[in-house]
Design a protein around this motif. Structure first.
Motif: not given
Length: 273
Positions: A253-268
């Motif tokens: 779950l921690a790895e998935m959360q990090d991936l989601a955070a990276d995705y949202h950062r790139l999207k922004n």
């Protein structure tokens, strides 16, 4: 814990779900899951404090007004049960020739639950919450609670921190009927505990749960698609599907959360350029 004295009697009173004892938890769920009837606040106060109802009933109104808030945490939305108060379940035999057995559950906060095990448990939990079918509840219990592994001991060279037999989805159909005779209070208590652990995970890893439940139109009828999340993760940090499923839940779950955070950062970043 809080100290409460009535007359010459002094008791240590829990101030959260996690401070309850097993017997208190069972008494609390018996009250909370039953149809509401007069006197519930006083009965819950008796369970939490350990003072008998007759004694509490003789207290002046002004004293009761000060005591009743001691049990308010039981019905507060921000109070969660995450400690494991039912580490074992005693399963009665289904017939006179079948012996009672002891099955062991996960540790508090789902600390020793693997991701593959969680996928099955959470799916059956949500399906039961949506549809109320006993078969889903039995399967949920049979995923999390399992027989003790022979030789399981902290002194063993192969100690994993888990006394349970490894989860095997192919044994689930044969093992599930054994849960049948389990009492309703134990069932409700495990559900209450898992609901608290799940809420805690959703608070810690919000983007992960959103991703698993992203189709709002299906949310009212279907469980989160954890299998899809597993397939997306496979081949990355944890290896193939079976290797990812065998990783500790919180690590995944921690790895998935990090991936989601990276995705949202790139999207922004793209949206600002």
């Amino acid at each position: 814990m809080e100290t409460l004295q009535i007359g010459t009697i002094t008791k240590q009173v829990p101030s959260s779900w996690n401070e309850l004892k097993r017997r208190q938890l069972l008494a609390v769920v018996a009250e909370l899951y039953a149809p509401a009837r007069p006197g519930r606040p006083l009965r819950l106060l008796s369970v939490v404090t350990g003072f008998p109802l007759p004694l509490l009933g003789t207290q002046p109104v002004v004293v009761l007004a000060q005591l009743l808030p001691l049990a308010h945490f039981l019905e507060a939305e921000d109070q969660l049960l995450t400690e494991q108060l039912l580490p074992t379940l005693q399963l009665p035999g289904r017939h006179v020739t079948e012996r009672a057995v002891t099955w062991h559950g996960p540790r508090g906060h789902l600390r020793n639950v693997l991701f593959g095990e969680f996928i099955f448990a959470d799916t059956f939990f949500v399906l039961y919450a949506l549809h109320g079918k006993a078969e889903h509840l039995d399967k949920f219990l049979a995923v999390l609670y399992r027989p003790r592994r022979v030789g399981a001991s902290p002194a063993s060279a192969d100690w994993t921190g888990d006394v349970r037999l490894p989860f095997n989805e192919h044994q689930l159909e044969n093992r599930t009927p054994r849960v049948g005779p389990l009492g309703i209070l134990e069932r409700q208590a495990v559900l209450t505990w898992y609901r608290g652990c799940r809420a805690q995970l959703a608070q810690e890893f919000p983007d992960v749960f959103v991703a698993a439940d992203e189709d709002a139109k299906k949310r009212a009828t279907k469980a989160p698609d954890w299998a899809r999340v597993l397939r997306k993760l496979a081949g990355g940090a944890f290896g193939a599907v079976d290797q990812t499923a065998g990783q500790p839940l919180r690590l995944v779950l921690a790895e998935m959360q990090d991936l989601a955070a990276d995705y949202h950062r790139l999207k922004n970043q793209k949206a600002t350029h």
